[in-house]
Write a protein that holds these residues in place. Structure first.
Motif, PDB file in Angstrom:
ATOM      1  N   VAL A  32     118.219  21.393   1.915  1.00  0.00           N
ATOM      2  CA  VAL A  32     118.803  22.020   0.720  1.00  0.00           C
ATOM      3  C   VAL A  32     118.037  21.556  -0.509  1.00  0.00           C
ATOM      4  CG1 VAL A  32     121.079  22.269   1.778  1.00  0.00           C
ATOM      5  CG2 VAL A  32     120.555  20.213   0.460  1.00  0.00           C
ATOM      6  N   PRO A  33     118.174  22.253  -1.637  1.00  0.00           N
ATOM      7  CA  PRO A  33     117.457  21.871  -2.862  1.00  0.00           C
ATOM      8  C   PRO A  33     117.756  20.419  -3.260  1.00  0.00           C
ATOM      9  CG  PRO A  33     118.404  24.046  -3.117  1.00  0.00           C
ATOM     10  CD  PRO A  33     118.922  23.500  -1.821  1.00  0.00           C
ATOM     11  N   GLY A  34     116.702  19.681  -3.587  1.00  0.00           N
ATOM     12  CA  GLY A  34     116.819  18.300  -4.022  1.00  0.00           C
ATOM     13  C   GLY A  34     116.948  17.291  -2.892  1.00  0.00           C
ATOM     14  N   GLN A  35     116.993  17.728  -1.650  1.00  0.00           N
ATOM     15  CA  GLN A  35     117.201  16.842  -0.518  1.00  0.00           C
ATOM     16  C   GLN A  35     115.884  16.367   0.080  1.00  0.00           C
ATOM     17  OE1 GLN A  35     119.107  18.678   2.875  1.00  0.00           O
ATOM     18  NE2 GLN A  35     120.198  16.782   3.379  1.00  0.00           N
ATOM     19  N   SER A  36     115.899  15.145   0.612  1.00  0.00           N
ATOM     20  CA  SER A  36     114.756  14.578   1.332  1.00  0.00           C
ATOM     21  C   SER A  36     115.195  14.233   2.748  1.00  0.00           C
ATOM     22  CB  SER A  36     114.254  13.309   0.644  1.00  0.00           C
ATOM     23  OG  SER A  36     113.727  13.599  -0.620  1.00  0.00           O
ATOM     24  N   LYS A  37     114.307  14.451   3.706  1.00  0.00           N
ATOM     25  CA  LYS A  37     114.578  14.103   5.102  1.00  0.00           C
ATOM     26  C   LYS A  37     113.306  13.574   5.739  1.00  0.00           C
ATOM     27  CE  LYS A  37     118.353  17.285   6.058  1.00  0.00           C
ATOM     28  NZ  LYS A  37     118.912  18.249   6.995  1.00  0.00           N
ATOM     29  N   GLN A  38     113.501  12.743   6.762  1.00  0.00           N
ATOM     30  CA  GLN A  38     112.385  12.245   7.545  1.00  0.00           C
ATOM     31  C   GLN A  38     111.919  13.351   8.489  1.00  0.00           C
ATOM     32  OE1 GLN A  38     111.050   9.070   7.153  1.00  0.00           O
ATOM     33  NE2 GLN A  38     112.425   9.121   5.394  1.00  0.00           N
ATOM     34  N   PHE A  39     110.601  13.472   8.664  1.00  0.00           N
ATOM     35  CA  PHE A  39     110.060  14.459   9.599  1.00  0.00           C
ATOM     36  C   PHE A  39     109.122  13.781  10.577  1.00  0.00           C
ATOM     37  CE2 PHE A  39     106.733  14.432   6.388  1.00  0.00           C
ATOM     38  CZ  PHE A  39     105.575  14.506   7.153  1.00  0.00           C
ATOM     39  N   ARG A  40     108.818  14.496  11.657  1.00  0.00           N
ATOM     40  CA  ARG A  40     107.867  14.001  12.660  1.00  0.00           C
ATOM     41  C   ARG A  40     107.068  15.166  13.216  1.00  0.00           C
ATOM     42  NH1 ARG A  40     109.576   9.828  17.135  1.00  0.00           N
ATOM     43  NH2 ARG A  40     108.914   8.451  15.459  1.00  0.00           N
ATOM     44  N   LEU A  41     105.770  14.950  13.335  1.00  0.00           N
ATOM     45  CA  LEU A  41     104.861  15.867  14.025  1.00  0.00           C
ATOM     46  C   LEU A  41     104.333  15.110  15.237  1.00  0.00           C
ATOM     47  CD1 LEU A  41     102.907  17.134  10.896  1.00  0.00           C
ATOM     48  CD2 LEU A  41     104.562  18.442  12.216  1.00  0.00           C
ATOM     49  N   THR A  42     104.321  15.755  16.390  1.00  0.00           N
ATOM     50  CA  THR A  42     103.920  15.097  17.632  1.00  0.00           C
ATOM     51  C   THR A  42     102.696  15.800  18.213  1.00  0.00           C
ATOM     52  OG1 THR A  42     106.231  14.571  18.065  1.00  0.00           O
ATOM     53  CG2 THR A  42     104.720  14.394  19.922  1.00  0.00           C
ATOM     54  N   PHE A  43     101.717  14.993  18.634  1.00  0.00           N
ATOM     55  CA  PHE A  43     100.480  15.530  19.210  1.00  0.00           C
ATOM     56  C   PHE A  43     100.232  14.870  20.562  1.00  0.00           C
ATOM     57  CE2 PHE A  43     100.189  15.718  14.650  1.00  0.00           C
ATOM     58  CZ  PHE A  43      99.852  17.029  14.444  1.00  0.00           C
ATOM     59  N   GLU A  44     100.106  15.694  21.588  1.00  0.00           N
ATOM     60  CA  GLU A  44      99.801  15.185  22.924  1.00  0.00           C
ATOM     61  C   GLU A  44      98.318  14.908  23.078  1.00  0.00           C
ATOM     62  OE1 GLU A  44     101.465  17.345  26.215  1.00  0.00           O
ATOM     63  OE2 GLU A  44     103.130  18.000  24.962  1.00  0.00           O
ATOM     64  N   HIS A  45      97.505  15.671  22.384  1.00  0.00           N
ATOM     65  CA  HIS A  45      96.052  15.506  22.497  1.00  0.00           C
ATOM     66  C   HIS A  45      95.410  15.680  21.132  1.00  0.00           C
ATOM     67  CE1 HIS A  45      91.934  15.863  23.828  1.00  0.00           C
ATOM     68  NE2 HIS A  45      91.840  16.966  23.126  1.00  0.00           N
ATOM     69  N   ILE A  46      94.533  14.764  20.810  1.00  0.00           N
ATOM     70  CA  ILE A  46      93.706  14.881  19.600  1.00  0.00           C
ATOM     71  C   ILE A  46      92.264  14.722  20.055  1.00  0.00           C
ATOM     72  CG2 ILE A  46      93.158  13.937  17.332  1.00  0.00           C
ATOM     73  CD1 ILE A  46      96.033  12.979  17.128  1.00  0.00           C
ATOM     74  N   SER A  47      91.399  15.509  19.474  1.00  0.00           N
ATOM     75  CA  SER A  47      89.983  15.508  19.850  1.00  0.00           C
ATOM     76  C   SER A  47      89.399  14.091  19.818  1.00  0.00           C
ATOM     77  CB  SER A  47      89.202  16.404  18.885  1.00  0.00           C
ATOM     78  OG  SER A  47      87.818  16.258  19.100  1.00  0.00           O
ATOM     79  N   THR A  48      88.513  13.808  20.766  1.00  0.00           N
ATOM     80  CA  THR A  48      87.841  12.511  20.794  1.00  0.00           C
ATOM     81  C   THR A  48      86.868  12.358  19.626  1.00  0.00           C
ATOM     82  OG1 THR A  48      86.155  13.399  22.276  1.00  0.00           O
ATOM     83  CG2 THR A  48      88.035  12.284  23.285  1.00  0.00           C
ATOM     84  N   GLU A  49      86.544  13.451  18.967  1.00  0.00           N
ATOM     85  CA  GLU A  49      85.649  13.419  17.806  1.00  0.00           C
ATOM     86  C   GLU A  49      86.363  12.948  16.536  1.00  0.00           C
ATOM     87  OE1 GLU A  49      82.339  14.104  18.050  1.00  0.00           O
ATOM     88  OE2 GLU A  49      82.743  14.296  20.198  1.00  0.00           O
ATOM     89  N   TRP A  50      87.673  12.862  16.562  1.00  0.00           N
ATOM     90  CA  TRP A  50      88.465  12.482  15.401  1.00  0.00           C
ATOM     91  C   TRP A  50      88.052  11.091  14.918  1.00  0.00           C
ATOM     92  CZ3 TRP A  50      93.712   9.832  15.939  1.00  0.00           C
ATOM     93  CH2 TRP A  50      94.301   9.642  14.702  1.00  0.00           C
ATOM     94  N   ASN A  51      87.945  10.930  13.595  1.00  0.00           N
ATOM     95  CA  ASN A  51      87.494   9.663  13.012  1.00  0.00           C
ATOM     96  C   ASN A  51      88.622   8.643  12.830  1.00  0.00           C
ATOM     97  OD1 ASN A  51      88.929  10.654  10.844  1.00  0.00           O
ATOM     98  ND2 ASN A  51      87.158  10.895   9.505  1.00  0.00           N
ATOM     99  N   HIS A  52      89.829   8.922  13.269  1.00  0.00           N
ATOM    100  CA  HIS A  52      91.011   8.051  13.216  1.00  0.00           C
ATOM    101  C   HIS A  52      91.501   7.777  11.803  1.00  0.00           C
ATOM    102  CE1 HIS A  52      91.187   7.392  17.520  1.00  0.00           C
ATOM    103  NE2 HIS A  52      89.870   7.383  17.484  1.00  0.00           N
TER     104      HIS A  52
END
Length: 165
Positions: free
Chosen positions: A132-152
């Motif tokens: 709702v307007p003015g509200q804050s909540k915790q969120f989560r994004l989940t990844f099973e695989h990330i490219s090995t080229e990723w620089n961390h």
């Protein structure tokens, strides 16, 4: 008499039509393959106009392993609705870069709200827990695989698509 003094003379005329037909067929097949395998042009999308009202903060990353040994990467943070409408869906565009700052992986994932009211933290869809307007909540994004080229390094996060009511 051709004998030993030179090559024998050919009395038959060679028919080159099958060779030309074969070469033409190969050119057509290669052209069709190139046409269908060419990369599709990237369509640059503009973020939803309401996306500027969703502020992401307190971004943290973690990695966990499940009982099977698979590794999961989590991006946790806080999303704040600074606008005047209730948000029921938000899609985040996440870009992981490599050591040369090129895109190693890009994904569009729905923002999931992190609920800690049970015995363990769980994620729920934003439509089940609207912001709702003015509200804050915790969120989560989940990844099973990330490219090995990723620089961390921390990935780039941007809200691209929003549904409001």
């Amino acid at each position: 008499m051709g004998g030993l003094t030179g090559p024998p003379e050919l009395s038959e005329k060679r028919d080159w039509r099958p060779v030309y037909l074969g070469v033409g067929l190969v050119v057509v097949v290669v052209g069709v393959i190139v046409f269908f395998l060419r990369p599709q042009p990237k369509i640059v999308r503009a973020p939803h106009p309401y996306a500027v009202n969703l502020k992401l903060s307190d971004i943290k990353m973690s990695v966990a392993e499940n009982f099977v040994g698979a590794s999961f990467t989590y991006i946790d943070g806080t999303v704040t609705n600074t606008g005047s409408q209730t948000v029921t869906r938000a899609i985040a565009h996440i870009i992981f870069r490599d050591s040369l700052a090129q895109v190693a992986q890009a994904e569009d994932d729905p923002l999931k709200i992190l609920q800690t009211s049970g015995p363990y933290p769980d994620t729920v869809d934003l439509s089940l827990s609207p912001l709702v307007p003015g509200q804050s909540k915790q969120f989560r994004l989940t990844f099973e695989h990330i490219s090995t080229e990723w620089n961390h390094a921390y990935p780039e996060l941007q809200i691209m698509d929003v549904s409001v009511k």
